[in-house]
Design an enzyme around this catalytic site. Structure first.
Site, PDB file in Angstrom:
ATOM      1  N   GLU A 256       0.898  -1.168   0.000  1.00 47.98           N
ATOM      2  CA  GLU A 256       0.000   0.000   0.000  1.00 47.98           C
ATOM      3  C   GLU A 256       0.924   1.201   0.000  1.00 47.98           C
ATOM      4  O   GLU A 256       1.619   1.444   0.986  1.00 47.98           O
ATOM      5  CB  GLU A 256      -0.867   0.011   1.261  1.00 47.98           C
ATOM      6  CG  GLU A 256      -1.782  -1.176   1.412  1.00 47.98           C
ATOM      7  CD  GLU A 256      -2.802  -1.260   0.320  1.00 47.98           C
ATOM      8  OE1 GLU A 256      -3.142  -0.220  -0.252  1.00 47.98           O
ATOM      9  OE2 GLU A 256      -3.229  -2.378   0.016  1.00 47.98           O
ATOM     10  N   CYS A 295      -2.512   8.677   3.442  1.00 43.88           N
ATOM     11  CA  CYS A 295      -2.254   8.107   2.115  1.00 43.88           C
ATOM     12  C   CYS A 295      -3.404   8.385   1.161  1.00 43.88           C
ATOM     13  O   CYS A 295      -3.227   8.401  -0.048  1.00 43.88           O
ATOM     14  CB  CYS A 295      -2.028   6.613   2.239  1.00 43.88           C
ATOM     15  SG  CYS A 295      -3.353   5.786   3.131  1.00 43.88           S
TER      16      CYS A 295
HETATM   17  P1  NAP Z   1       8.646   4.805   4.313  1.00 41.46           P
HETATM   18  O1  NAP Z   1       9.767   5.694   4.631  1.00 41.46           O
HETATM   19  O2  NAP Z   1       8.596   4.171   2.991  1.00 41.46           O
HETATM   20  O3  NAP Z   1       8.661   3.701   5.479  1.00 41.46           O
HETATM   21  C1  NAP Z   1       7.636   2.764   5.575  1.00 41.46           C
HETATM   22  C2  NAP Z   1       8.077   1.605   6.442  1.00 41.46           C
HETATM   23  O4  NAP Z   1       9.122   0.891   5.770  1.00 41.46           O
HETATM   24  C3  NAP Z   1       8.662   2.020   7.776  1.00 41.46           C
HETATM   25  O5  NAP Z   1       8.260   1.112   8.760  1.00 41.46           O
HETATM   26  C4  NAP Z   1      10.157   1.933   7.546  1.00 41.46           C
HETATM   27  O6  NAP Z   1      10.882   1.728   8.720  1.00 41.46           O
HETATM   28  C5  NAP Z   1      10.197   0.702   6.678  1.00 41.46           C
HETATM   29  N1  NAP Z   1      11.422   0.529   5.932  1.00 41.46           N
HETATM   30  C6  NAP Z   1      12.135   1.450   5.271  1.00 41.46           C
HETATM   31  N2  NAP Z   1      13.193   0.886   4.689  1.00 41.46           N
HETATM   32  C7  NAP Z   1      13.133  -0.437   4.995  1.00 41.46           C
HETATM   33  C8  NAP Z   1      13.952  -1.562   4.693  1.00 41.46           C
HETATM   34  N3  NAP Z   1      15.043  -1.443   3.951  1.00 41.46           N
HETATM   35  N4  NAP Z   1      13.599  -2.761   5.181  1.00 41.46           N
HETATM   36  C9  NAP Z   1      12.506  -2.915   5.944  1.00 41.46           C
HETATM   37  N5  NAP Z   1      11.699  -1.886   6.257  1.00 41.46           N
HETATM   38  C10 NAP Z   1      12.015  -0.659   5.777  1.00 41.46           C
HETATM   39  O7  NAP Z   1       7.244   5.530   4.513  1.00 41.46           O
HETATM   40  P2  NAP Z   1       6.793   6.481   5.701  1.00 41.46           P
HETATM   41  O8  NAP Z   1       7.543   7.752   5.552  1.00 41.46           O
HETATM   42  O9  NAP Z   1       6.829   5.767   6.996  1.00 41.46           O
HETATM   43  O10 NAP Z   1       5.264   6.688   5.347  1.00 41.46           O
HETATM   44  C11 NAP Z   1       4.805   7.681   4.479  1.00 41.46           C
HETATM   45  C12 NAP Z   1       4.371   7.083   3.179  1.00 41.46           C
HETATM   46  O11 NAP Z   1       3.465   6.011   3.405  1.00 41.46           O
HETATM   47  C13 NAP Z   1       3.627   8.060   2.311  1.00 41.46           C
HETATM   48  O12 NAP Z   1       4.164   7.998   1.024  1.00 41.46           O
HETATM   49  C14 NAP Z   1       2.195   7.562   2.322  1.00 41.46           C
HETATM   50  O13 NAP Z   1       1.459   7.853   1.148  1.00 41.46           O
HETATM   51  C15 NAP Z   1       2.361   6.108   2.512  1.00 41.46           C
HETATM   52  N6  NAP Z   1       1.196   5.493   3.144  1.00 41.46           N
HETATM   53  C16 NAP Z   1       0.412   4.677   2.414  1.00 41.46           C
HETATM   54  C17 NAP Z   1      -0.704   4.084   2.993  1.00 41.46           C
HETATM   55  C18 NAP Z   1      -1.607   3.166   2.217  1.00 41.46           C
HETATM   56  O14 NAP Z   1      -2.447   2.526   2.831  1.00 41.46           O
HETATM   57  N7  NAP Z   1      -1.471   3.075   0.930  1.00 41.46           N
HETATM   58  C19 NAP Z   1      -1.006   4.343   4.331  1.00 41.46           C
HETATM   59  C20 NAP Z   1      -0.183   5.179   5.036  1.00 41.46           C
HETATM   60  C21 NAP Z   1       0.924   5.751   4.432  1.00 41.46           C
HETATM   61  P3  NAP Z   1      11.716   2.917   9.416  1.00 41.46           P
HETATM   62  O15 NAP Z   1      10.761   3.945   9.812  1.00 41.46           O
HETATM   63  O16 NAP Z   1      12.358   2.253  10.559  1.00 41.46           O
HETATM   64  O17 NAP Z   1      12.678   3.408   8.394  1.00 41.46           O
END
Ligand code: NAP
Length: 670
Positions: A256, A295
């Site tokens: 997602e 999101c």
């Molecule tokens: P993100 O930076 O992509 O991180 C998402 C998750 O991935 C975090 O738990 C992060 O952990 C983890 N992660 C990052 N690199 C990783 C790796 N190499 N291995 C394993 N896990 C890893 O996103 P965010 O900044 O938290 O969230 C914002 C984004 O989420 C926005 O773009 C938003 O649109 C999207 N979003 C989408 C939905 C949906 O339902 N479609 C819902 C909510 C948010 P760490 O924090 O520890 O780095």
């Protein structure tokens, strides 16, 4: 400083080597740390598989649904703990309602659907049996059983509670244990929620574990019995999707991601109309709730060319009244972004959008919180006059209170712009014109996971553009990740394997604990209506005596009920009908006679007839024909301590043993 622990193999593990600092969104000060590179994630996987999965899978869907309900009620009782912690993420009290209460509500819906729509067993039937052979002695049935590994849920920072619970509820209901990996920035809220669930004692050991910090080599050793779900940015999603082990072993992976969701003001929604006002109200809410860190938030605002100025005027007027400030202050309507890192990211992305669109509201250097060390930004509205040549407004997700308004010429143009998001979670259309709704659905639905229509008729009850609901699928194609979650039982099936079972009716009945036509019938001396719920077995059958239908019966029924349709009354007209040989008995007369043939009239365990499903009339019955009934216990579903639902398979046959009607009868039995 708060120490965010992991919960691994039954132990709370404090931060260790590689721990990362977490700052307050309000003050920018470091308030917590999380992460421990020494965490043994492979032990966690083993613990989930060897301890958690067997415990969960020994339970029925109903047991697990009851557990979910109890968990949700426990969280509700203690939610103040989660509210108090969440302010530091920049969220206001109304944002907490979306995250905390929304998560608990989602869990309750899954608990309810588990009890109502799934069996009190371990095998979920997907669709009806299929007859694969000529006589019905070789049948097929799709069944779903839980995967035997662990579900790894990697979540985004913006919903530390909802993001976890909306995935955890269907996972546990399916019968799979989970390892939760929250985003580090808000992991202290998720940790508190996990502690509440663990401390409740409601979860069998090994069914819920949590990683604070990095996942180490967890993904490198998963196999076809495991599932990875990811919610976050498209960038991280693309990186994780390409993990060699996930790809090489076809590990289920669902994402997602971010999404350039849009909302369309219908051509019929003129300024001053309720639709225009709803459009402005929904857009305002989507821009400011969670400071735009949703999101599903509206990033692109599409209005007919002639209405763009009116929309800009109405929106900027409303935005100017939004109080941005400390989320703990009850007067604050919009809090902070989660961190200064996020603030810098939003400002950088807004600058890209600003290069091709004029900023019509919000100056980050000149607003009430401009001098705060916290991660505050104002709502920022852009106007892109030429959305056809623009790129950034369709490509860049500034994950904050940032939206761009753009004009459309006609519905084809509106659809083309909607689809320029290259796949999104949701698009909304505010219109009262059904033709507009249909045209945009046909032109645009394949690009969106959800389409939301609202107008004066639905607005009092409408749940909002940005609210994913547990009943409806959440996810979207392309840019949105190509994944799907929720959608009621559909969401549970992501954690199960669908298997096509083929065999004799007896084999299918034994596997599914549901009677399949052609399977063994057991006739016992006592009438089944005299036997309490617990004493009825799948396959218990009653064969009734026969009853001959007379012309007098048909006449009496017709005049008594008023159903004097010509097929029952007029020999000549009925015979001219391609379906009937002449006057025929009413279908409802046959059903009534069937009840008279199988009923046991005395007070007893049958408390009520609660319905009838899948009724088919297969062959006409004329005066002189006789009918008899076979009534078989097909399935049983306990409802509470006092009674349960019995689903009876009922077949009416004529004097030549030809089926004339078939249905499923539902009774509530003590
Ligand atoms: P993100 O930076 O992509 O991180 C998402 C998750 O991935 C975090 O738990 C992060 O952990 C983890 N992660 C990052 N690199 C990783 C790796 N190499 N291995 C394993 N896990 C890893 O996103 P965010 O900044 O938290 O969230 C914002 C984004 O989420 C926005 O773009 C938003 O649109 C999207 N979003 C989408 C939905 C949906 O339902 N479609 C819902 C909510 C948010 P760490 O924090 O520890 O780095």
């Amino acid at each position: 400083m708060r120490q965010v622990h992991s919960f691994a193999a039954g132990q709370w593990i404090a931060p260790g080597p590689g721990a990362r600092a977490i700052e307050s969104a309000i003050t920018g000060e470091v308030i917590a740390q999380a992460g421990n590179d020494a965490l043994n994630v492979q032990d966690m996987r083993g613990f989930a598989r060897e301890v958690g999965a067997p415990a969960l899978q020994a339970m029925t869907f109903h047991d697990r649904a009851r557990m979910l309900k109890a968990l949700a009620l426990h969280l509700r009782e203690h939610r103040q703990i989660l509210y108090d912690l969440s302010f530091n993420t920049g969220a206001t009290q109304s944002d907490h309602l979306i995250d905390v209460d929304g998560g608990i509500g989602t869990m309750l819906v899954f608990a309810s659907k588990g009890r109502r729509e799934m069996p009190d067993g371990q095998v979920y039937l997907d669709g009806p049996p299929e007859q694969l052979g000529r006589t019905g002695q070789f049948m097929g049935q799709h069944v779903c059983t839980p995967l035997q590994g662990v579900a790894v849920h990697i979540n985004a920072f913006n919903f530390p509670v909802w993001g976890m619970l909306e995935k955890l509820a269907p996972t546990l209901l399916a019968g799979m244990p989970a390892i939760i990996k929250p985003a580090t920035a808000t992991s202290y809220v998720t940790e508190a929620c996990v502690r509440l669930m663990i401390d409740s004692g409601l979860l069998p050991e090994g069914t819920l574990q949590m990683i604070a910090g990095g996942t180490g080599d967890l993904l490198d050793h998963l196999d076809c019995q495991d599932v990875v779900t990811f919610t976050g940015s498209a960038e991280t999603g693309a990186y994780l999707r390409n993990t060699a082990n996930l790809r090489d072993n076809a590990v289920r992976f669902t994402t997602e991601q971010d999404s350039l969701n849009a909302s369309v003001l219908g051509p019929d929604a003129t300024p001053g109309s309720p639709e225009f006002d709803v459009f402005i109200a929904e857009t305002l809410r989507e821009m400011t709730a969670k400071a735009g860190q949703k999101c599903t938030a509206i990033r692109r605002i599409l209005a007919p060319h002639s209405r763009v100025d009116a929309v800009i005027g109405a929106l900027t007027q409303k935005l100017s009244q939004i109080t941005v400030g400390d989320p703990r202050d009850a007067a604050t309507q919009m809090g902070a972004l989660v961190s200064n890192t996020q603030k810098n990211d939003v400002l950088a992305k807004s600058a890209h959008i600003g290069a091709e669109a004029e900023q019509v509201f919000g100056n980050p250097d000149d607003f009430a919180m401009a001098d705060s060390p916290g991660a505050f930004v104002p709502p920022m509205l852009f106007h892109c006059a030429d959305p056809d040549t623009a790129k950034a407004v369709h490509d860049i997700e500034a994950f904050g209170p940032v939206s761009t308004i753009m004009p459309y010429r006609d519905l084809d143009h509106a659809a083309a712009l909607l689809n320029r998001g290259k796949g999104s979670l949701v698009a909304s259309v505010i219109t009262r014109d059904g033709d507009v709704a249909r045209a945009l659905t046909l032109a645009s639905a394949p690009f969106h996971g959800r389409l939301y229509f609202n107008n004066r008729d639905s607005m009092a009850e409408a749940t909002g553009h940005g609210a994913p609901l547990p009943h409806m699928v959440h996810g979207g194609p392309g840019r949105a990740g190509g994944g799907e979650e929720q959608g009621g039982v559909r969401g549970v099936l992501h954690y199960m394997q669908r298997t096509a079972i083929q065999g004799s009716p007896d084999m299918l009945s034994a596997i599914t604990r549901t009677w399949v036509p052609g399977a063994q019938e057991v006739t016992k001396p006592a009438h089944p209506f005299t036997r309490p719920f617990a004493d009825l077995a799948i396959g218990d059958t009653l064969h009734s005596p026969a009853r001959t239908i007379t012309l007098d019966d048909i006449d009496t029924f017709a005049h008594f009920t008023g159903d004097t349709f010509y097929a029952h009354m007029d020999q000549h007209a009925a015979a001219a009908n391609p379906f009937f040989p002449g006057r025929v008995a009413h279908g409802y007369l046959l059903l009534s006679f069937a009840a008279g043939l199988f009923v046991q009239p005395d007070p007893g365990p049958v408390l009520a007839n609660t319905g009838l499903d899948s009724l088919r009339f297969m062959k006409p019955v004329q005066a002189g024909d006789s009918i008899k009934v076979r009534l078989t216990v097909k399935a049983k579903t306990p409802r509470n301590e006092d009674y349960g639902e019995v689903r009876w398979h009922v077949t009416l046959t004529n004097q030549n043993d030809e089926a004339v009607a078939e249905y499923e009868l539902l009774t509530m039995n003590a």
